[in-house]
Design a protein around this motif. Structure first.
Motif, PDB file in Angstrom:
ATOM      1  N   GLY B  63       0.633  -1.080  -0.049  1.00  0.00           N
ATOM      2  CA  GLY B  63      -0.117  -0.079  -0.252  1.00  0.00           C
ATOM      3  C   GLY B  63       0.893   1.328  -0.048  1.00  0.00           C
ATOM      4  N   ILE B  64       0.045   2.287   0.396  1.00  0.00           N
ATOM      5  CA  ILE B  64       0.761   3.566   0.132  1.00  0.00           C
ATOM      6  C   ILE B  64       1.945   3.874   1.277  1.00  0.00           C
ATOM      7  N   GLU B  65       2.037   2.952   2.250  1.00  0.00           N
ATOM      8  CA  GLU B  65       3.140   3.130   3.267  1.00  0.00           C
ATOM      9  C   GLU B  65       4.282   2.529   2.763  1.00  0.00           C
ATOM     10  N   GLU B  66       4.551   1.928   1.592  1.00  0.00           N
ATOM     11  CA  GLU B  66       5.649   1.234   1.060  1.00  0.00           C
ATOM     12  C   GLU B  66       7.066   2.400   1.187  1.00  0.00           C
ATOM     13  N   PRO B  67       8.013   1.675   1.667  1.00  0.00           N
ATOM     14  CA  PRO B  67       9.223   2.477   2.090  1.00  0.00           C
ATOM     15  C   PRO B  67      10.239   2.101   0.739  1.00  0.00           C
ATOM     16  N   ASN B  68      10.315   1.026   0.315  1.00  0.00           N
ATOM     17  CA  ASN B  68      11.176   0.448  -0.379  1.00  0.00           C
ATOM     18  C   ASN B  68      10.892   0.527  -2.132  1.00  0.00           C
ATOM     19  N   ALA B  69      10.056  -0.182  -2.502  1.00  0.00           N
ATOM     20  CA  ALA B  69       9.348  -0.140  -3.934  1.00  0.00           C
ATOM     21  C   ALA B  69       9.054   0.882  -4.587  1.00  0.00           C
ATOM     22  N   LEU B  70      10.344   1.897  -4.785  1.00  0.00           N
ATOM     23  CA  LEU B  70       9.939   2.941  -5.487  1.00  0.00           C
ATOM     24  C   LEU B  70      10.478   2.766  -6.825  1.00  0.00           C
ATOM     25  N   ILE B 290      -2.267   1.573  10.262  1.00  0.00           N
ATOM     26  CA  ILE B 290      -0.909   1.119   9.584  1.00  0.00           C
ATOM     27  C   ILE B 290      -0.294   0.131  10.250  1.00  0.00           C
ATOM     28  N   GLU B 291       0.170  -1.097   9.822  1.00  0.00           N
ATOM     29  CA  GLU B 291       0.942  -1.859  10.494  1.00  0.00           C
ATOM     30  C   GLU B 291       2.610  -1.602  10.534  1.00  0.00           C
ATOM     31  N   ARG B 292       3.254  -1.862  11.570  1.00  0.00           N
ATOM     32  CA  ARG B 292       4.567  -1.431  11.676  1.00  0.00           C
ATOM     33  C   ARG B 292       5.383  -2.567  11.572  1.00  0.00           C
ATOM     34  N   PHE B 293       6.551  -2.395  11.623  1.00  0.00           N
ATOM     35  CA  PHE B 293       7.682  -3.446  11.270  1.00  0.00           C
ATOM     36  C   PHE B 293       8.393  -3.651  12.555  1.00  0.00           C
ATOM     37  N   LEU B 294       9.363  -4.692  12.483  1.00  0.00           N
ATOM     38  CA  LEU B 294      10.177  -4.749  13.594  1.00  0.00           C
ATOM     39  C   LEU B 294      11.640  -4.582  13.288  1.00  0.00           C
ATOM     40  N   SER B 295      12.483  -4.060  14.084  1.00  0.00           N
ATOM     41  CA  SER B 295      13.988  -4.228  13.826  1.00  0.00           C
ATOM     42  C   SER B 295      14.766  -5.212  14.395  1.00  0.00           C
ATOM     43  N   PHE B 296      15.528  -5.831  13.444  1.00  0.00           N
ATOM     44  CA  PHE B 296      16.521  -6.859  13.751  1.00  0.00           C
ATOM     45  C   PHE B 296      17.453  -7.010  12.528  1.00  0.00           C
ATOM     46  N   GLN B 297      18.659  -7.611  12.811  1.00  0.00           N
ATOM     47  CA  GLN B 297      19.966  -7.536  11.777  1.00  0.00           C
ATOM     48  C   GLN B 297      19.355  -7.995  10.468  1.00  0.00           C
ATOM     49  N   ASN B 298      19.473  -7.109   9.373  1.00  0.00           N
ATOM     50  CA  ASN B 298      19.149  -7.344   7.892  1.00  0.00           C
ATOM     51  C   ASN B 298      17.537  -7.530   7.761  1.00  0.00           C
ATOM     52  N   ASN B 299      17.003  -6.627   8.505  1.00  0.00           N
ATOM     53  CA  ASN B 299      15.382  -6.472   8.516  1.00  0.00           C
ATOM     54  C   ASN B 299      15.046  -5.927   7.182  1.00  0.00           C
ATOM     55  N   ASN B 543      15.953  10.171  10.423  1.00  0.00           N
ATOM     56  CA  ASN B 543      14.791   9.120  10.551  1.00  0.00           C
ATOM     57  C   ASN B 543      13.319   9.820  10.223  1.00  0.00           C
ATOM     58  N   SER B 544      12.678   8.923   9.543  1.00  0.00           N
ATOM     59  CA  SER B 544      11.333   9.253   8.802  1.00  0.00           C
ATOM     60  C   SER B 544      11.154  10.665   8.178  1.00  0.00           C
ATOM     61  N   MET B 545      12.252  10.957   7.494  1.00  0.00           N
ATOM     62  CA  MET B 545      12.135  12.167   6.637  1.00  0.00           C
ATOM     63  C   MET B 545      12.055  11.800   5.243  1.00  0.00           C
ATOM     64  N   GLY B 546      12.007  10.549   4.925  1.00  0.00           N
ATOM     65  CA  GLY B 546      11.785  10.172   3.438  1.00  0.00           C
ATOM     66  C   GLY B 546      10.418  10.440   3.065  1.00  0.00           C
ATOM     67  N   THR B 547      10.127  10.289   1.804  1.00  0.00           N
ATOM     68  CA  THR B 547       8.879  10.304   1.202  1.00  0.00           C
ATOM     69  C   THR B 547       7.595   9.549   1.777  1.00  0.00           C
ATOM     70  N   ASP B 548       8.010   8.514   2.578  1.00  0.00           N
ATOM     71  CA  ASP B 548       7.020   7.925   3.259  1.00  0.00           C
ATOM     72  C   ASP B 548       6.726   8.105   4.680  1.00  0.00           C
ATOM     73  N   GLN B 549       7.535   9.369   5.051  1.00  0.00           N
ATOM     74  CA  GLN B 549       7.383   9.826   6.324  1.00  0.00           C
ATOM     75  C   GLN B 549       7.632   8.701   7.568  1.00  0.00           C
ATOM     76  N   GLY B 550       8.200   7.687   7.441  1.00  0.00           N
ATOM     77  CA  GLY B 550       8.198   6.811   8.436  1.00  0.00           C
ATOM     78  C   GLY B 550       6.863   5.939   8.606  1.00  0.00           C
ATOM     79  N   LYS B 551       6.227   5.819   7.883  1.00  0.00           N
ATOM     80  CA  LYS B 551       4.782   5.277   8.298  1.00  0.00           C
ATOM     81  C   LYS B 551       4.538   3.845   8.965  1.00  0.00           C
TER      82      LYS B 551
END
Ligand SMILES: [Zn+2]
Lengths: 116, 992
Positions: B63-70, B290-299, B543-551
């Motif tokens: 959805g619209i929250e996508e940070p990667n697939a641009l 919006i669902e959020r992710f989790l941080s771990f190595q190579n997430n 942090n959270s300054m990208g076009t997705d505003q860290g959704k």
């Protein structure tokens, strides 16, 4: 964008109006002697409060009439607009209406979106 | 990751194949596919390289929250940074991946990943400082620009958009269950309602998940169809689909963008997008969570995606991105993914939950047990590993033992957040919910209502009562909807923000912002370096300054920071979500205010003649004015200006002065009003005479000038400068209304009603006689600075004898429609006298020879009439006029004020330039005391050398002395300071 209630035309979008700064600043009578300080204050000094403020606006892209209003500069809310020849409203009447979006929390790094 | 097609549904039909190109290779998808779903169908998991480290990235969401697939859409003017998860494919679409070179698989920039230990927070601030400031401009910036960033700017962009305004009582944002129920309440009511949804189909989680089993005892999809039909049939409700609300302004003013070409290529010349500007009485936010992710190595490895996104691909696109994903969660939201997988005949490879066995929902337990899914409770993923895709994960189970699990897909859920962006844009307040571990809307600042998960209600228990309560003020019929769930669970979450890596390494990365490549280590470092306020931290780490505003990640960052600082999240606060919610193209904002409508051109009635006669135009405000006229293509501007001005001095010239501002002032008290507005006194002025006049600001500085014609004490016509027309009229209106409301006076602009021709030169009288044979132009009948009304061929005209060139001259005022004819007539009768048109540049030269100022060129808002040597224009006997008192302020009576003087080079062959500083010493030794500068400078064909006007300190008393003008090559030119009149000082030619 604000909606401003022109006393002659009714509520219109802000883009039709221009701001004219502080209202009720009296121009000293030119036919009398005017001291440097008095004149200087008229020309250069204007109030800039946070909160309730008497302000002038002109309906530039409309009836081109000047009018006054009371605006809360902390919220941008325009509480009342009135014609130039109308008496200026008492600011105490508006106290209960004043809202600050958030107050100013001591913590939270100057952001005002979180309730204290 | 190997995907598998499930059953098709109403959104995707497997018989409608579509071909498209990604990085030059042709693939097939189906009608209804997004770029992301189509790529997943083709087992393409690597879709881009990351911003800073050029790490391989895949599709993380749906959805619209996508940070990667641009991606870059080559087939649409190369539109960059398009989210592959929302953009629909169409036949022939061409797509390219971004931020890689030479190719996505082999990206040179990925070397940054090796050097990553030095690219930490504040790297750019710290590194690119020295040794010389030129290094930044010439070396660092070009380097960084090439390496960083996402897509390339679009080419030959021709997108068209339009704007539509709405004025409604209620706007419902989001067409999910709550939005639909709210809309349903307003069916056939007296409210004008707008229902806006970002997607092509209304329904929200009904379409995107298997959470709901029935509504009012009906299949959810059947209920949905019926409800939408009812809403569509209601006359008072308008539905906007494919429309994203990006902005929530003050006084319930919303901005929304509608994509007009979803799933098809925009047609050139047609409106691609519509910007809706909505003013609404109430706003009902039903924009979900919006669902959020989790941080771990190579997430960030390709193959990792959010669990609700995986489910959305299954339900909406009939596609399982993987046959056996591993699920890692700390909450109950991913229960329905397990259900959906099993319903589709698939099975999770493992289910890993950080919660303990007691906290996990019993029916999830049953489902997992029944289907033999490996279950890890009290467990965490320490890291994901693989080459350009996820290959295995390392799980730390409840006993602390490490388990390696091979997998091609990992679904994550770190909890859900209400989508509070719009609510905070409206200046509503948020409050941290310690149980649900998220910020939820608390106090609205405007008439804003939040419903459903957008308000933080993650369960459906209070669905009816909540809507009924919140919509009470509208007095609409009450709802009683029966809703059954497939995964009957109350939202439950355990705190987990980050899992630390198994091995400490400088290269180990746990991302907190995927789009801007910010790691949890960067957050730690920023705090260590003192950037512990959240707004500072955001800017220092980006942090959270990208076009997705860290959704999907900004709340996680707050959680990590609050743990590090040992503060409550509420005390840490949140950064401010600013509009727009998602990037919005400039073309949409511009609407139709672009190209020729960007800044409309104003043209004089004679414009077409100018075009035909070699005019080169200059912009004066919005006006197009002839700058000079070329007699042939080879004539240079200098030659043309010299020829034109010489001709005025020797024969006669004609200037189109139609752009000059013209204001008519009428009324019983017009005389008194004019005396108050201008410095001059008009009382003793005869009817039918004219006067050059100055207008000051209250600070005593010259604001405008012009010629005032007095028709009677009750009727004046004033001219203003071309650029000052609107300001002067505005000033007159302001004072008439605010300071002197007792005066009976009215004013109006007549600039466009009348064309003005300025004819001047020694032969002008002959030309005028011939052009207007019935008028007597003798000096006695028509003296200098008088005007007369006449009729010429049935056209009422006004002729003013005045001059801005120093020659005998007339200004003719003609109603615009009749002007071209009279202009042509003057041209033809003037030919035998050598009459030629001249432009603004020659006009400037001629007036400068006479020392006439141009307001705004020779003055700059700090020059009084006294500074200009125009004290004679001040009506000293007048009690009051604008700015009068300021002329005796201590500042304005200073002797060393900058004053207007003339400047000529001591050596007549030397050249001068506008902007040169006037100094006293021949040698430049810093610091150099500067006296002032040259404001106007020309080469005079009459004098045969350069001359200039300048404003210099104490200038009037320096007349007759010598000084120097500094040159750009650090040298000086000797100059004589003279009176600012270079031609016909006695005005003999003017009154001849
Ligand atoms: Zn008005």
């Amino acid at each position: 964008m604000l909606i401003i209630n022109c006393p002659y035309c009714g509520p219109r979008d802000q883009s039709e109006f221009s701001n004219g700064g502080e209202a009720h600043v009296k121009r000293p009578d030119g036919s009398k002697e005017i001291g440097d300080r008095e004149w200087g204050e008229y020309v250069f000094i204007r109030a800039n409060p946070k909160g309730l403020f008497y302000e002038r606006w002109v309906h530039t892209h409309g009836c081109r009439k000047w009018f006054n209003c009371v605006r809360d500069t902390s919220t941008d809310e325009i509480l009342v607009t009135y014609k130039l020849d109308e008496k200026k409203p008492n600011l105490n009447n508006f106290k209960s209406v004043v809202k600050t979006p958030s107050g100013e929390p001591e913590v939270g790094s100057g952001n005002f979106t979180v309730e204290k | 990751m190997k995907s598998i097609n499930l059953k098709d549904n109403q959104f995707i039909q497997f018989h409608q194949k579509i071909s498209f190109k990604f990085d030059g290779v042709k693939y097939f998808g189906y009608k209804g596919d997004t770029i992301a779903s189509a790529l997943l169908r083709n087992n393409i998991n690597l879709v881009g390289r990351s911003f800073k480290y050029h790490r391989p990235r895949g599709i993380y969401t749906c959805g619209i929250e996508e940070p990667n697939a641009l991606v870059q859409i080559i087939s649409e003017y190369s539109e960059p940074n398009t989210r592959a998860t929302i953009k629909k494919i169409y036949e022939g679409m061409e797509i390219e991946s971004q931020n890689r070179w030479p190719s996505l698989e082999n990206d040179f920039g990925s070397i940054n990943n090796l050097f990553s230990p030095i690219f930490t927070a504040g790297f750019y601030y710290k590194t690119f400082m020295g040794p010389h400031k030129k290094f930044w401009k010439n070396l660092y910036e070009p380097l960084i620009r090439r390496a960083a960033g996402l897509g390339k700017p679009p080419k030959d962009f021709k997108g068209i958009s339009n704007h539509i305004h709405h004025n409604v009582d209620i706007t419902i944002i989001g067409g999910g269950i709550n939005g639909l129920l709210a809309a349903k309440s307003f069916i056939n009511s007296n409210y004008d309602v707008l229902l806006i949804d970002f997607e092509e189909q209304l329904g929200g989680i009904i379409n995107n998940s298997n959470k709901i089993s029935s509504i009012d005892n009906k299949e959810p999809k059947d209920w949905l169809k019926e409800t939408i039909q009812e809403i569509e049939d209601s006359k008072n409700i308008k539905i906007l689909k494919n429309t994203l609300v990006t902005t929530y302004n003050y006084i319930n003013h919303l901005i929304a963008i509608e994509d007009r070409f979803v799933g098809s290529k925009p047609i050139e010349g047609k409106v691609n997008s519509t910007l809706h500007k909505i003013r609404t009485g109430h706003t009902i936010l039903c924009n979900g969570h919006i669902e959020r992710f989790l941080s771990f190595q190579n997430n960030d490895l390709p193959g990792i995606m959010l669990s609700s996104s995986f489910e959305k691909y299954m339900c909406r696109y009939g596609l399982a991105p993987s046959k056996e994903p591993v699920i890692f969660s700390n909450n109950s939201n991913s229960n329905s993914l397990v259900y959906s997988l099993i319903k589709a005949g698939l099975k999770p490879k493992a289910y890993i939950d950080s919660r303990s066995g007691e906290e996990i929902e019993p029916n999830l337990f049953d489902l997992i047990r029944k289907n033999d899914v490996p279950l890890y409770t009290n467990s965490q993923i320490k890291g994901a590993f693989g080459n350009k895709k996820i290959e295995k994960i390392l799980v730390e189970d409840s006993s602390g033992a490490l388990n390696e699990i091979k997998c091609d897909c990992l679904c994550l859920s770190g909890g859900i957040n209400p989508d509070v962006h719009l609510f905070t844009q409206s200046k509503g307040l948020l409050d941290w919910d310690e149980k649900d571990l998220t910020y939820k809307p608390s106090k609205p600042f405007q008439p804003t209502i939040t419903l459903g998960s957008a308000s933080g209600q993650f369960n459906f228990d209070n669905l009816n009562s909540d809507i009924n309560e919140k919509l009470k003020t509208f007095k609409v019929k009450k709802l009683d909807v029966k809703l059954e769930l497939n995964t009957n669970a109350k939202y439950n979450i355990e705190k987990l923000w980050e899992v630390s890596p198994q091995k400490k390494s400088l290269w180990a990365k746990s991302f907190i912002d995927l789009q801007n490549d910010v790691t949890t280590k960067d957050i730690r470092q920023a705090i260590t370096e003192g950037f512990d306020r959240i707004e500072h931290l955001k800017r220092y780490t980006t942090n959270s300054m990208g076009t997705d505003q860290g959704k999907i990640s900004s709340i996680n960052a707050l959680g990590i920071v609050s743990d590090l600082l040992d503060k409550k999240v509420n005390e840490v606060g949140t950064t401010i979500y600013r509009p727009p919610y998602a990037p919005l193209s400039f073309s949409a904002i511009a609407g139709r205010n672009c190209y020729e409508f960007y800044d409309p051109e104003r043209k004089s009635p004679i414009h077409n003649w100018h075009l035909k006669n070699g005019a080169i135009f200059e912009d004066v405000g919005q006006w197009k004015r002839p700058w000079y006229f070329q007699i042939n293509k080879d004539e240079s501007m200098h030659d043309a200006v010299q020829r034109e001005s010489k001709n005025v001095r020797e024969n006669a010239g004609i200037l189109d002065g139609s752009t000059l501002g013209k204001i008519e002032i009428k009324g019983e008290d017009a005389l008194e009003f004019m005396n108050l507005i201008y410095t001059n006194s008009f009382t003793k002025m005869k009817q039918g005479s004219a006067r050059y006049a100055l207008m000051l600001g209250e600070d005593g500085m010259v604001k405008d000038d012009g010629i005032i014609c007095k028709i009677s004490d009750q009727h004046f016509i004033a001219t203003t400068t071309t650029g000052g027309a609107a300001t002067v009229l505005g000033c007159m209106e302001e004072y008439a209304q605010t300071e002197w409301p007792n005066l009976k006076v009215f004013m109006n602009s007549i600039t466009e009603q009348y064309a003005t021709f300025n004819i001047s030169g020694p032969k002008t009288r002959e030309i005028m006689k011939k052009a207007f044979p019935n008028i007597n132009f003798s000096n006695e009948e028509f003296p200098f600075m008088t005007f007369q009304f006449h009729e010429f061929n049935g056209v009422p005209i006004r002729i003013l004898r005045a001059s801005f060139t120093g020659e005998l001259g007339y200004e003719i005022y003609i109603p615009s429609n009749s002007a071209p004819k009279i202009w042509d007539n003057i041209q033809s009768v003037g030919k035998e006298f050598g009459l030629a048109p001249y432009g603004t540049e020659a006009m400037h030269l001629l007036r400068a020879e006479k020392g006439y100022i141009i307001v705004g060129q020779d003055t700059d808002g700090s020059i009084t009439p006294i500074d200009l040597g125009l004290s004679w224009m001040i009506g000293k006997s007048k009690k009051d006029f604008l700015g009068k008192r300021s002329l005796t302020r201590s500042d304005t009576i200073r002797e060393d004020r900058k004053q207007l003087v003339g400047i000529i080079p001591s050596n007549k062959t030397d050249k001068l330039e506008e902007g040169q500083h006037i100094i006293l010493d021949k040698e430049i030794k810093s610091p150099v005391p500067m006296l002032g500068h040259i404001t106007s400078c020309y080469y005079s064909p009459t004098l045969g050398h350069d001359f200039a006007l300048a404003v210099i300190k104490n200038g009037h008393s320096m007349i007759g002395t010598k000084a120097y003008a500094s040159t750009s090559s650090m040298g000086t030119t000797g100059v004589d300071i003279v009176k600012p009149v270079f031609y016909d000082e006695g005005n003999k030619r003017l009154v001849s």
